[in-house]
Design an enzyme around this catalytic site. Sequence first.
Site, mmCIF file in Angstrom:
data_model
loop_
_atom_site.group_PDB
_atom_site.id
_atom_site.type_symbol
_atom_site.label_atom_id
_atom_site.label_comp_id
_atom_site.label_asym_id
_atom_site.label_seq_id
_atom_site.Cartn_x
_atom_site.Cartn_y
_atom_site.Cartn_z
ATOM 1 N N TYR A 57 6.362 9.841 28.928
ATOM 2 C CA TYR A 57 6.526 9.691 30.389
ATOM 3 C C TYR A 57 5.251 10.114 31.132
ATOM 4 O O TYR A 57 5.137 9.889 32.324
ATOM 5 C CB TYR A 57 7.704 10.520 30.920
ATOM 6 C CG TYR A 57 9.050 10.285 30.290
ATOM 7 C CD1 TYR A 57 9.309 9.168 29.501
ATOM 8 C CD2 TYR A 57 10.087 11.198 30.493
ATOM 9 C CE1 TYR A 57 10.560 8.982 28.923
ATOM 10 C CE2 TYR A 57 11.337 11.008 29.916
ATOM 11 C CZ TYR A 57 11.563 9.912 29.131
ATOM 12 O OH TYR A 57 12.801 9.740 28.566
ATOM 13 N N LEU A 195 23.692 6.399 34.635
ATOM 14 C CA LEU A 195 24.216 5.575 35.736
ATOM 15 C C LEU A 195 23.857 4.105 35.500
ATOM 16 O O LEU A 195 23.994 3.274 36.403
ATOM 17 C CB LEU A 195 23.619 6.039 37.074
ATOM 18 C CG LEU A 195 23.740 7.538 37.383
ATOM 19 C CD1 LEU A 195 22.965 7.898 38.655
ATOM 20 C CD2 LEU A 195 25.212 7.948 37.519
ATOM 21 N N ILE A 233 21.740 13.259 31.871
ATOM 22 C CA ILE A 233 20.476 13.602 32.527
ATOM 23 C C ILE A 233 20.124 12.559 33.583
ATOM 24 O O ILE A 233 19.119 11.853 33.471
ATOM 25 C CB ILE A 233 19.343 13.731 31.473
ATOM 26 C CG1 ILE A 233 19.375 12.543 30.472
ATOM 27 C CG2 ILE A 233 19.440 15.038 30.724
ATOM 28 C CD1 ILE A 233 18.114 12.454 29.614
ATOM 29 N N SER A 236 16.910 11.322 39.759
ATOM 30 C CA SER A 236 16.814 10.891 41.150
ATOM 31 C C SER A 236 15.575 11.511 41.768
ATOM 32 O O SER A 236 15.263 12.671 41.502
ATOM 33 C CB SER A 236 18.045 11.301 41.962
ATOM 34 O OG SER A 236 17.844 10.871 43.290
ATOM 35 N N ARG A 241 20.480 12.962 46.696
ATOM 36 C CA ARG A 241 21.167 12.399 45.524
ATOM 37 C C ARG A 241 21.161 13.370 44.341
ATOM 38 O O ARG A 241 22.095 13.401 43.542
ATOM 39 C CB ARG A 241 20.559 11.045 45.153
ATOM 40 C CG ARG A 241 20.910 9.974 46.192
ATOM 41 C CD ARG A 241 20.595 8.568 45.734
ATOM 42 N NE ARG A 241 19.182 8.238 45.769
ATOM 43 C CZ ARG A 241 18.508 7.860 46.856
ATOM 44 N NH1 ARG A 241 19.142 7.750 48.021
ATOM 45 N NH2 ARG A 241 17.221 7.569 46.794
ATOM 46 N N ASN A 245 24.634 14.441 42.668
ATOM 47 C CA ASN A 245 24.916 14.295 41.240
ATOM 48 C C ASN A 245 25.420 15.598 40.636
ATOM 49 O O ASN A 245 26.323 15.597 39.794
ATOM 50 C CB ASN A 245 23.676 13.777 40.504
ATOM 51 C CG ASN A 245 23.332 12.353 40.933
ATOM 52 O OD1 ASN A 245 24.144 11.677 41.564
ATOM 53 N ND2 ASN A 245 22.137 11.901 40.606
HETATM 54 P P1 A2P Z 1 16.677 7.419 43.197
HETATM 55 O O1 A2P Z 1 15.641 8.072 42.304
HETATM 56 O O2 A2P Z 1 16.065 6.707 44.351
HETATM 57 O O3 A2P Z 1 17.784 8.370 43.582
HETATM 58 P P2 A2P Z 1 19.741 6.666 35.575
HETATM 59 O O4 A2P Z 1 19.726 8.161 35.594
HETATM 60 O O5 A2P Z 1 20.968 6.059 35.004
HETATM 61 O O6 A2P Z 1 18.489 6.086 34.943
HETATM 62 O O7 A2P Z 1 19.715 6.182 37.102
HETATM 63 C C1 A2P Z 1 18.606 6.442 37.897
HETATM 64 C C2 A2P Z 1 18.609 5.474 39.050
HETATM 65 O O8 A2P Z 1 19.797 5.649 39.821
HETATM 66 C C3 A2P Z 1 17.451 5.682 39.970
HETATM 67 O O9 A2P Z 1 17.046 4.414 40.442
HETATM 68 C C4 A2P Z 1 18.029 6.526 41.097
HETATM 69 O O10 A2P Z 1 17.367 6.250 42.307
HETATM 70 C C5 A2P Z 1 19.459 6.064 41.137
HETATM 71 N N1 A2P Z 1 20.367 7.162 41.505
HETATM 72 C C6 A2P Z 1 20.384 8.417 41.016
HETATM 73 N N2 A2P Z 1 21.372 9.128 41.559
HETATM 74 C C7 A2P Z 1 21.995 8.289 42.416
HETATM 75 C C8 A2P Z 1 23.096 8.444 43.298
HETATM 76 N N3 A2P Z 1 23.746 9.594 43.373
HETATM 77 N N4 A2P Z 1 23.460 7.370 44.059
HETATM 78 C C9 A2P Z 1 22.791 6.204 43.977
HETATM 79 N N5 A2P Z 1 21.750 5.999 43.161
HETATM 80 C C10 A2P Z 1 21.355 7.031 42.391
#
Ligand code: A2P
Length: 282
Positions: A57, A195, A233, A236, A241, A245
């Site tokens: 990363y 997510l 994990i 965001s 957010r 979470n």
């Molecule tokens: P952002 O960083 O703008 O919050 P995953 O963990 O499954 O990879 O998902 C990450 C993605 O989901 C990111 O694009 C993040 O955007 C978005 N995300 C994370 N938490 C939330 C939330 N509570 N509601 C909507 N989108 C979220």
Amino acid sequence: MMPEIRENNIPAVTLNNGVQIPQLGFGVFQVPQEETQRIVEDALETGYRHIDTAAAYRNEAGVGAAIAASGIPREDIFVTTKLRNGEQGTAHAAFQNSRTALGLDYVDLYLIHWPVPSQGLFTEAWKTMEKLYASREIRAIGVSNFLPDHLDTLLKASDVVPAVNQIEIHPTFQQQDLAVKSRSLGIAVEAYSPLGQGGDLGAAAVQSLASRYGATPAQIVLAWHLAQGTIVIPKSSNLARMRENLGATALTLTSAEMAEITALDSGARVGADPAVAAHSQL
Ligand code: A2P
């Protein structure tokens, strides 16, 4: 009611060597280098005590800087990083580079990022990781993206059973057979892209449960993971957010509600297929 965050309400999962890992952590996949310190400082401030990064990363230094700046005692933060595919033959040096970038004396969890079966090196990498584990530079060692046959190959050739298998899991891609097999071997299951990189939040079942609970779709999906004992994990970059979470820990779904989400499995990955993924820059 929207679940409230309470102090220290993140449950812990006990790994197969007795080490405890906060079940809800903060992932920094796709967090740009220059934003990592700020974002991880926000996550720590919000209450996260488990940060998941990887050499691939390219943001370990930002994670380390945030930990140092937070003033939180080192032992109160669980840090995971991962071995790059292109460094499976030089795992000792790769680990030392990660540790230096993070600015840490020890790493809590070190994972083989992908098996890359075409390289035929993951068993050799694991043997090096077993030595680092024995020398206490790593508290627990594990794997990521290991499919059943990769686990079988590894276990035949090794002394230490992986503490964790970190795999893509979300409502539309659940890999239940792999999760069951991992758990039956004593390997804790950790969900990345929990997510679906945001893609599973619009599912009708998720949306209707969210309105039923006055919660958000992300909280519903995370509560579904947590109820299965899965470590999650979510990533965001947004403070609200991040907080939202964490609130998932206060939500308990009924078994019928769990089943509504489980019914969303469609077998569609958002990430790469571990059977063939071989990107060496990772
Ligand atoms: P952002 O960083 O703008 O919050 P995953 O963990 O499954 O990879 O998902 C990450 C993605 O989901 C990111 O694009 C993040 O955007 C978005 N995300 C994370 N938490 C939330 C939330 N509570 N509601 C909507 N989108 C979220």
